[in-house]
Motif scaffolding. Structure first.
Motif, PDB file in Angstrom:
ATOM      1  N   MET A   4       0.866  -1.175   0.000  1.00  0.00           N
ATOM      2  CA  MET A   4       0.000   0.000   0.000  1.00  0.00           C
ATOM      3  C   MET A   4       0.908   1.231   0.000  1.00  0.00           C
ATOM      4  N   GLU A   5       0.960   1.908  -1.150  1.00  0.00           N
ATOM      5  CA  GLU A   5       1.808   3.089  -1.274  1.00  0.00           C
ATOM      6  C   GLU A   5       0.946   4.331  -1.205  1.00  0.00           C
ATOM      7  N   LEU A   6       1.224   5.186  -0.241  1.00  0.00           N
ATOM      8  CA  LEU A   6       0.456   6.418  -0.154  1.00  0.00           C
ATOM      9  C   LEU A   6       1.306   7.593  -0.591  1.00  0.00           C
ATOM     10  N   THR A   7       0.666   8.526  -1.253  1.00  0.00           N
ATOM     11  CA  THR A   7       1.300   9.745  -1.737  1.00  0.00           C
ATOM     12  C   THR A   7       0.539  10.925  -1.168  1.00  0.00           C
ATOM     13  N   TYR A   8       1.279  11.833  -0.550  1.00  0.00           N
ATOM     14  CA  TYR A   8       0.642  13.019   0.016  1.00  0.00           C
ATOM     15  C   TYR A   8       0.118  13.922  -1.096  1.00  0.00           C
ATOM     16  N   THR A   9      -1.057  14.471  -0.873  1.00  0.00           N
ATOM     17  CA  THR A   9      -1.650  15.426  -1.815  1.00  0.00           C
ATOM     18  C   THR A   9      -1.762  16.806  -1.168  1.00  0.00           C
ATOM     19  N   ALA A  10      -1.133  16.945  -0.006  1.00  0.00           N
ATOM     20  CA  ALA A  10      -1.142  18.214   0.736  1.00  0.00           C
ATOM     21  C   ALA A  10       0.248  18.431   1.312  1.00  0.00           C
ATOM     22  N   GLY A  11       0.482  19.625   1.806  1.00  0.00           N
ATOM     23  CA  GLY A  11       1.773  19.974   2.389  1.00  0.00           C
ATOM     24  C   GLY A  11       2.031  19.259   3.705  1.00  0.00           C
ATOM     25  N   LEU A  12       3.305  19.209   4.095  1.00  0.00           N
ATOM     26  CA  LEU A  12       3.693  18.503   5.313  1.00  0.00           C
ATOM     27  C   LEU A  12       3.087  19.109   6.575  1.00  0.00           C
ATOM     28  N   GLU A  13       2.804  20.403   6.562  1.00  0.00           N
ATOM     29  CA  GLU A  13       2.162  21.019   7.730  1.00  0.00           C
ATOM     30  C   GLU A  13       0.792  20.374   7.967  1.00  0.00           C
ATOM     31  N   SER A  14       0.038  20.165   6.908  1.00  0.00           N
ATOM     32  CA  SER A  14      -1.269  19.509   7.024  1.00  0.00           C
ATOM     33  C   SER A  14      -1.110  18.043   7.407  1.00  0.00           C
ATOM     34  N   ILE A  15      -0.130  17.370   6.824  1.00  0.00           N
ATOM     35  CA  ILE A  15       0.139  15.963   7.147  1.00  0.00           C
ATOM     36  C   ILE A  15       0.479  15.827   8.628  1.00  0.00           C
ATOM     37  N   ASP A  16       1.381  16.668   9.117  1.00  0.00           N
ATOM     38  CA  ASP A  16       1.802  16.581  10.517  1.00  0.00           C
ATOM     39  C   ASP A  16       0.654  16.840  11.486  1.00  0.00           C
ATOM     40  N   ALA A  17      -0.308  17.647  11.092  1.00  0.00           N
ATOM     41  CA  ALA A  17      -1.456  17.923  11.959  1.00  0.00           C
ATOM     42  C   ALA A  17      -2.328  16.688  12.159  1.00  0.00           C
ATOM     43  N   VAL A  18      -2.359  15.790  11.171  1.00  0.00           N
ATOM     44  CA  VAL A  18      -3.203  14.595  11.238  1.00  0.00           C
ATOM     45  C   VAL A  18      -2.372  13.353  11.591  1.00  0.00           C
ATOM     46  N   LEU A  19      -1.057  13.510  11.665  1.00  0.00           N
ATOM     47  CA  LEU A  19      -0.165  12.371  11.908  1.00  0.00           C
ATOM     48  C   LEU A  19      -0.509  11.558  13.158  1.00  0.00           C
ATOM     49  N   ALA A  32      -4.117  -5.865  15.058  1.00  0.00           N
ATOM     50  CA  ALA A  32      -5.001  -6.846  14.433  1.00  0.00           C
ATOM     51  C   ALA A  32      -4.234  -7.854  13.579  1.00  0.00           C
ATOM     52  N   GLY A  33      -2.940  -7.603  13.345  1.00  0.00           N
ATOM     53  CA  GLY A  33      -2.127  -8.501  12.545  1.00  0.00           C
ATOM     54  C   GLY A  33      -2.203  -8.243  11.056  1.00  0.00           C
ATOM     55  N   THR A  34      -2.825  -7.144  10.658  1.00  0.00           N
ATOM     56  CA  THR A  34      -2.986  -6.826   9.240  1.00  0.00           C
ATOM     57  C   THR A  34      -1.743  -6.172   8.649  1.00  0.00           C
ATOM     58  N   PHE A  35      -1.080  -5.321   9.410  1.00  0.00           N
ATOM     59  CA  PHE A  35       0.098  -4.618   8.917  1.00  0.00           C
ATOM     60  C   PHE A  35       1.356  -5.336   9.404  1.00  0.00           C
ATOM     61  N   LEU A  36       2.318  -5.497   8.486  1.00  0.00           N
ATOM     62  CA  LEU A  36       3.574  -6.179   8.798  1.00  0.00           C
ATOM     63  C   LEU A  36       4.747  -5.218   8.895  1.00  0.00           C
ATOM     64  N   ALA A  37       4.721  -4.138   8.117  1.00  0.00           N
ATOM     65  CA  ALA A  37       5.788  -3.134   8.122  1.00  0.00           C
ATOM     66  C   ALA A  37       5.239  -1.860   7.503  1.00  0.00           C
ATOM     67  N   SER A  38       5.810  -0.735   7.905  1.00  0.00           N
ATOM     68  CA  SER A  38       5.395   0.542   7.326  1.00  0.00           C
ATOM     69  C   SER A  38       6.473   1.577   7.577  1.00  0.00           C
ATOM     70  N   GLY A  39       6.405   2.662   6.808  1.00  0.00           N
ATOM     71  CA  GLY A  39       7.341   3.752   7.027  1.00  0.00           C
ATOM     72  C   GLY A  39       7.206   4.824   5.974  1.00  0.00           C
ATOM     73  N   ARG A  40       7.911   5.916   6.206  1.00  0.00           N
ATOM     74  CA  ARG A  40       7.913   7.060   5.291  1.00  0.00           C
ATOM     75  C   ARG A  40       8.751   6.749   4.058  1.00  0.00           C
ATOM     76  N   LYS A  41       8.343   7.323   2.942  1.00  0.00           N
ATOM     77  CA  LYS A  41       9.181   7.273   1.748  1.00  0.00           C
ATOM     78  C   LYS A  41      10.260   8.349   1.889  1.00  0.00           C
ATOM     79  N   VAL A  42      11.356   8.145   1.166  1.00  0.00           N
ATOM     80  CA  VAL A  42      12.438   9.119   1.129  1.00  0.00           C
ATOM     81  C   VAL A  42      12.620   9.519  -0.318  1.00  0.00           C
ATOM     82  N   PRO A  43      12.388  10.794  -0.677  1.00  0.00           N
ATOM     83  CA  PRO A  43      12.024  11.904   0.195  1.00  0.00           C
ATOM     84  C   PRO A  43      10.608  11.748   0.754  1.00  0.00           C
ATOM     85  N   ARG A  44      10.308  12.532   1.763  1.00  0.00           N
ATOM     86  CA  ARG A  44       9.044  12.411   2.493  1.00  0.00           C
ATOM     87  C   ARG A  44       7.873  12.987   1.687  1.00  0.00           C
ATOM     88  N   ASP A  45       7.403  12.171   0.755  1.00  0.00           N
ATOM     89  CA  ASP A  45       6.229  12.564  -0.027  1.00  0.00           C
ATOM     90  C   ASP A  45       5.114  11.538   0.105  1.00  0.00           C
TER      91      ASP A  45
END
Length: 99
Positions: A4-19, A32-45
């Motif tokens: 599951m690859e997510l791409t931000y459609t808003a600025g990091l200020e908005s992202i950080d507010a909902v983080l 629940a055992g559904t997620f095995l690994a996750s993390g930010r993309k580099v660069p942080r988009d």
């Protein structure tokens, strides 16, 4: 298994507010055992989540509930694949090719 690859459609200020809500959502699905690994993309988009699920429709419904998506801050690209080869840590999630 799903990537599951997510791409931000808003600025990091908005992202950080909902983080904090996004992290709580992640923690719920780790528990629940559904997620095995996750993390930010580099660069942080955006980010990437490795998940298990019964079917694509269920995973699509799951990503629709991500607080980033509900707030209109990110979009997902979901890729399903068969994990036929894994490291020992993911052996329980190894899959067979269809006959």
């Amino acid at each position: 298994m799903f990537v599951m690859e997510l791409t931000y459609t808003a600025g990091l200020e908005s992202i950080d507010a909902v983080l904090p809500q996004h992290i709580a959502w992640l923690e719920e699905h780790y528990a629940a055992g559904t997620f095995l690994a996750s993390g930010r993309k580099v660069p942080r988009d955006g980010g990437v989540i490795l998940a298990v699920g019964q079917d694509r429709a269920g995973v699509e419904a799951l990503v629709a509930n991500d607080p980033f998506v509900r707030a209109g801050l990110a979009e997902y690209r979901v890729t399903e694949f068969l994990a036929t080869t894994t490291g020992p840590e993911l052996a329980a999630h190894r899959q067979q090719l269809p006959a």
